[in-house]
Design an enzyme around this catalytic site. Structure first.
Site, short mmCIF file in Angstrom:
data_model
loop_
_atom_site.label_atom_id
_atom_site.label_comp_id
_atom_site.label_asym_id
_atom_site.label_seq_id
_atom_site.Cartn_x
_atom_site.Cartn_y
_atom_site.Cartn_z
N SER A 9 0.84 -1.19 0.00
CA SER A 9 0.00 0.00 0.00
C SER A 9 0.88 1.24 0.00
CB SER A 9 -0.89 0.02 1.24
OG SER A 9 -1.38 1.34 1.43
N HIS A 34 -1.23 -1.32 -4.23
CA HIS A 34 -2.51 -1.03 -3.57
C HIS A 34 -2.57 0.48 -3.37
CE1 HIS A 34 -5.96 -2.02 -0.97
NE2 HIS A 34 -5.52 -1.06 -0.18
N ASP A 36 -4.69 3.58 -2.06
CA ASP A 36 -5.78 3.93 -1.14
C ASP A 36 -6.35 5.31 -1.46
OD1 ASP A 36 -6.00 1.68 0.73
OD2 ASP A 36 -3.94 2.19 1.27
N MET A 38 -9.04 8.04 -0.44
CA MET A 38 -9.90 8.43 0.70
C MET A 38 -10.43 9.83 0.47
SD MET A 38 -7.64 7.12 3.91
CE MET A 38 -6.67 5.62 3.87
N HIS A 75 -8.27 0.98 -3.97
CA HIS A 75 -9.17 0.74 -2.85
C HIS A 75 -9.93 2.04 -2.58
CE1 HIS A 75 -9.46 -0.28 1.74
NE2 HIS A 75 -10.64 -0.26 1.15
N MET A 77 -12.09 4.21 -0.81
CA MET A 77 -12.76 4.53 0.48
C MET A 77 -13.45 5.87 0.32
SD MET A 77 -9.72 3.10 2.91
CE MET A 77 -8.53 3.21 1.59
N MET A 168 -11.45 -6.14 5.32
CA MET A 168 -10.62 -5.19 6.08
C MET A 168 -10.26 -5.77 7.44
SD MET A 168 -10.01 -2.57 4.20
CE MET A 168 -9.13 -1.63 5.46
N GLY A 173 -8.97 3.96 7.03
CA GLY A 173 -8.70 5.38 7.22
C GLY A 173 -7.22 5.71 7.39
N PHE A 174 -6.49 4.81 8.02
CA PHE A 174 -5.10 5.13 8.32
C PHE A 174 -4.20 3.90 8.20
CE2 PHE A 174 -7.90 8.00 10.53
CZ PHE A 174 -7.37 9.26 10.22
N GLY A 175 -2.95 4.16 7.85
CA GLY A 175 -1.95 3.09 7.87
C GLY A 175 -1.44 2.90 9.29
N GLY A 176 -0.73 1.81 9.50
CA GLY A 176 -0.04 1.59 10.77
C GLY A 176 -0.90 1.21 11.96
N ASP A 202 -6.38 -6.45 4.33
CA ASP A 202 -5.76 -5.12 4.33
C ASP A 202 -5.85 -4.52 5.73
OD1 ASP A 202 -4.91 -2.54 3.75
OD2 ASP A 202 -6.70 -1.99 2.59
N GLY A 203 -4.67 -4.22 6.28
CA GLY A 203 -4.61 -3.55 7.58
C GLY A 203 -3.83 -4.35 8.60
N GLY A 204 -2.71 -3.80 9.02
CA GLY A 204 -1.93 -4.41 10.09
C GLY A 204 -1.18 -5.67 9.69
N GLY A 224 1.28 -1.91 4.11
CA GLY A 224 1.78 -0.54 3.94
C GLY A 224 3.01 -0.30 4.78
C1 DX5 Z 1 -6.25 1.56 5.62
C2 DX5 Z 1 -5.81 1.27 4.22
C3 DX5 Z 1 -4.66 0.34 4.13
C4 DX5 Z 1 -3.39 0.84 4.79
C5 DX5 Z 1 -2.72 -0.35 5.40
O1 DX5 Z 1 -7.44 2.26 5.57
O2 DX5 Z 1 -6.86 0.72 3.47
O3 DX5 Z 1 -4.41 -0.05 2.79
O4 DX5 Z 1 -2.49 1.45 3.92
O5 DX5 Z 1 -1.62 0.07 6.12
P1 DX5 Z 1 -0.86 -0.88 7.12
O6 DX5 Z 1 -0.36 -2.05 6.30
O7 DX5 Z 1 0.23 -0.04 7.64
O8 DX5 Z 1 -1.84 -1.32 8.17
ZN ZN Z 2 -6.39 -0.20 1.54
#
Ligand code: DX5
Ligand code: ZN
Length: 246
Positions: A9, A34, A36, A38, A75, A77, A168, A173-176, A202-204, A224
């Protein structure tokens, strides 16, 4: 399961060097990118839109086959997914993945009484995305039950069936953010019913969480911060692939 697909991502990449980040991650072994998108409404964050996708698209070769290397996995959002289908196709998106929740509520907003119409709306979205020449994905948030997908996956005509489901594993909404293992039973259930379906998580995700997701049956892995925050991104990509393929 279908082959492993690793999709870094770019949300966690350096936005001032986005074109280079895209081509680098592909040469480090990534299959897809990927992307994102938003809008600050569907999720409480804003990223970028079609003009940025157009620019970064030129840094990565178009896939030579459906789901091939270099696929731009967008993706979406966003609150109005239907409105942006054509725009993103023109920008070079290959797989347009909309949220089930957004498709339902944008139809409901147009006609509050038409519940049955609202229910068919994801199928209409998928058909429209296919007619515009892209693969279609449908995403569900942690609060959405996997059951909403059964009717959609059983679409009578191929044109209204999705090419991918995204489960999901964080609130979008956010990475990390922290990986939500609570979402994995959805993946298990999907895989049990659909051995050949592309199931994306996707996520974490990263080396510490990939085994659980792979065991549940996910084959498309978004990461990501684990990829872009790594000393050696190529090594992380290889580890993720190995976990899915083993
Ligand atoms: C979150 C995004 C993800 C995000 C994942 O809303 O859809 O694609 O970038 O980031 P990580 O891998 O850091 O959780
Ligand atoms: Zn995503």
């Amino acid at each position: 399961s279908p082959p492993a697909i690793i999709a870094p991502s770019i949300l966690s990449a350096d936005f001032a060097e986005l074109g280079k980040a895209c081509s680098d991650t592909i040469s480090q072994g990534a299959d897809w990118l990927h992307v994102d998108i938003m809008d600050g409404h569907f999720v409480p964050n804003i990223t970028f839109g079609a003009p940025v996708v157009t620019k970064i698209r030129s840094h990565v070769s178009k896939p030579s086959e459906k789901h091939g290397k270099g696929t731009f996995d967008c993706h979406m959002m966003i609150a109005e997914p239907k409105k942006w289908v054509k725009e993103f196709q023109k920008a070079g998106c290959d797989l347009y993945c909309f949220h089930y929740e957004a498709a339902i509520s944008s139809t409901a907003a147009e006609s509050p009484e038409a519940t049955s119409e609202a229910k068919t709306s994801p199928k209409d979205m998928i058909r429209y995305i296919h007619e515009c020449g892209m693969a279609a994905g449908i995403a569900i948030k942690p609060d959405t039950k996997v059951d909403v997908l059964w009717d959609i996956l059983e679409g009578k005509e191929e044109v209204e069936r999705p090419d991918m489901v995204l489960v999901m594993t964080v609130h979008p909404g956010f990475g990390g953010q922290k990986f939500m293992a609570s979402e994995l039973p959805k993946v298990t259930e999907l895989r049990k019913r659909y051995p050949e379906l592309n199931i994306e998580v996707d996520g974490g995700l990263g080396p510490g969480t990939i085994d659980q997701a792979a065991d549940a049956g996910a084959n498309v892995i978004v990461a990501g911060s684990a990829v872009f925050g790594a000393q050696d991104p190529g090594d992380v990509i290889a580890k993720l692939r190995e976990a899915v393929e083993s």
